[in-house]
Design a protein around this motif. Structure first.
Motif, short mmCIF file in Angstrom:
data_model
loop_
_atom_site.label_atom_id
_atom_site.label_comp_id
_atom_site.label_asym_id
_atom_site.label_seq_id
_atom_site.Cartn_x
_atom_site.Cartn_y
_atom_site.Cartn_z
N THR A 151 31.57 46.25 35.32
CA THR A 151 32.78 45.98 36.08
C THR A 151 33.59 47.27 36.22
O THR A 151 33.64 48.06 35.28
CB THR A 151 33.64 44.92 35.37
N THR A 174 36.44 45.53 41.43
CA THR A 174 36.61 44.15 40.96
C THR A 174 38.03 43.89 40.49
O THR A 174 38.61 42.83 40.75
CB THR A 174 35.63 43.85 39.81
N ILE A 175 38.62 44.86 39.80
CA ILE A 175 39.99 44.73 39.29
C ILE A 175 40.75 46.01 39.58
O ILE A 175 40.21 47.11 39.43
CB ILE A 175 40.00 44.47 37.77
N THR A 197 42.81 41.20 41.95
CA THR A 197 41.39 40.87 41.97
C THR A 197 41.14 39.84 43.07
O THR A 197 42.06 39.11 43.45
CB THR A 197 40.91 40.32 40.61
N ASP A 199 38.41 37.87 42.46
CA ASP A 199 37.55 37.00 41.67
C ASP A 199 38.41 35.86 41.11
O ASP A 199 39.30 36.08 40.29
CB ASP A 199 36.92 37.81 40.53
#
Length: 363
Positions: A151, A174-175, A197, A199
């Motif tokens: 990640t 992703t972040i 994010t 996600d």
């Protein structure tokens, strides 16, 4: 002269800031009030990320991001040794190990070409820092992470508002984590931060972690922290958002003017052509830094050093590495110097800064 003139910014936004604060005082919802959700929605829309989770600080943003990934003792997180200490601090707080990768000499960002050699079976994530307001080589870093099942967390504490190949910092991996410390490009009047994010599962975890791991009141489904951003600080950032696009444009103009005025006489931190910088700091690379700082101080011009000691040489982290392991970071720590910067820096002050700096360099 101010290093960053927050008073001028407040003067321009006085009515809006005061009005926003008064609204919070009137409704009295100081924790998780309506301004929290409003700010999260506006920041998510600004970056293009699906979720924004406001938190108590930029440090808390990094910590909660790692907790959401379930980082444990023995895990390794790859990052840069040349950043504010919070970048490594949050890794160590979870019992994990920061694995440093040296920086590029010209941008002072992590050198993506060196990352893959540092990956081991214990590596869980890569945490590049968008230093001085300019994103690192995020496409290359994301590709390495995808290849190894890792990640990427962008530490964007200094780069909110910057672009990378047409995408916004904080929505490049992703972040993304940022800080609203008062001197940041988008700052509040205390501590604050945000995580971004797209996600859904990570967003749910982060929202729960920031309120002591609660999925609902007094039901604690995971280990958490007291990591909320208070309503008053969210209200202040909402007021500042009103002129943020103008401020980003001004920072770009002032940064470009610095570069032009110093061209051929002083080395500045390089900017890559496929991305922008919001110039959280305008940084030059100079010899005899102490003498230059003294000359500028004598003329009433403040300076700062970001950062004088790389993380691997800090006493608390010295056991991780040895002097000489990251030569570019160590070199940068001796030669970087930041000049006054901000959207309200006027041309006359900028001319004065450059005149004094060039005069001192010529001695």
């Amino acid at each position: 002269m101010q290093f960053i003139d927050l008073k001028a910014q407040y003067t321009a936004l006085r009515d809006s800031v005061n009005g926003r604060i008064q609204t919070v005082l009137d409704h009295g919802q100081y924790i998780m009030g309506p301004e929290v959700k409003e700010l999260e929605e506006k920041l998510a829309a600004y970056t293009g990320a699906k979720h924004c989770i406001t938190v108590a600080s930029g440090t808390e943003a990094l910590l909660i991001a790692l907790m959401a990934l379930d980082v444990k003792p023995g895990d390794e997180i790859i990052t840069t040794p040349f950043s504010f200490i919070a970048t490594a601090e949050v890794i160590v707080l979870l019992g994990a190990t920061p694995v440093f990768v040296d920086i590029e000499a010209d941008t002072c960002n992590i050198n993506a070409a060196l990352i893959e050699a540092r990956i081991t079976p214990r590596t869980r994530a890569i945490m590049p820092v968008s230093l001085y307001g300019q994103p690192a080589d995020m496409d290359e870093i994301n590709a390495i992470a995808e290849k190894h099942g890792l990640t990427v967390i962008e530490d964007a504490a200094q780069s909110f508002g910057a672009d990378y190949k047409g995408r916004k910092s904080c929505n490049l991996s992703t972040i993304g984590c940022t800080s609203f410390f008062p001197s940041k490009p988008l700052g509040c009047y205390g501590d604050g931060g945000a995580i971004f994010t797209s996600d859904d599962a990570l967003a749910t975890a982060m929202r729960e972690i920031r309120v002591h791991g609660q999925s609902r009141r007094y039901v604690h489904t995971r280990i958490g922290v007291g990591g909320r951003m208070d309503t008053l600080q969210c209200a202040i950032v909402l007021a500042k958002l009103e002129r943020f696009d103008w401020e980003v444009e001004r920072r770009a103009q002032i940064g470009a003017r610095y570069n032009a005025l110093l061209a051929g006489s002083a080395t500045t931190v390089a900017q890559r052509p496929d991305r922008s910088s919001v110039f959280a700091q305008f940084t030059v690379i100079v010899p005899n830094r102490e003498a230059l700082q003294a000359a500028l101080k004598e003329a009433g011009i403040p300076t700062a050093v970001h950062y004088p000691v790389p993380m691997h040489l800090q006493p608390a982290y010295a056991g991780l590495c040895a002097p000489g392991d990251y030569p570019e970071a160590e070199r940068a720590a001796h030669v970087v110097m930041s000049l006054p910067m901000g959207p309200d820096l006027d041309g006359a002050d900028q001319d004065a800064i450059v005149t004094v700096l060039l005069g001192a360099l010529a001695r």
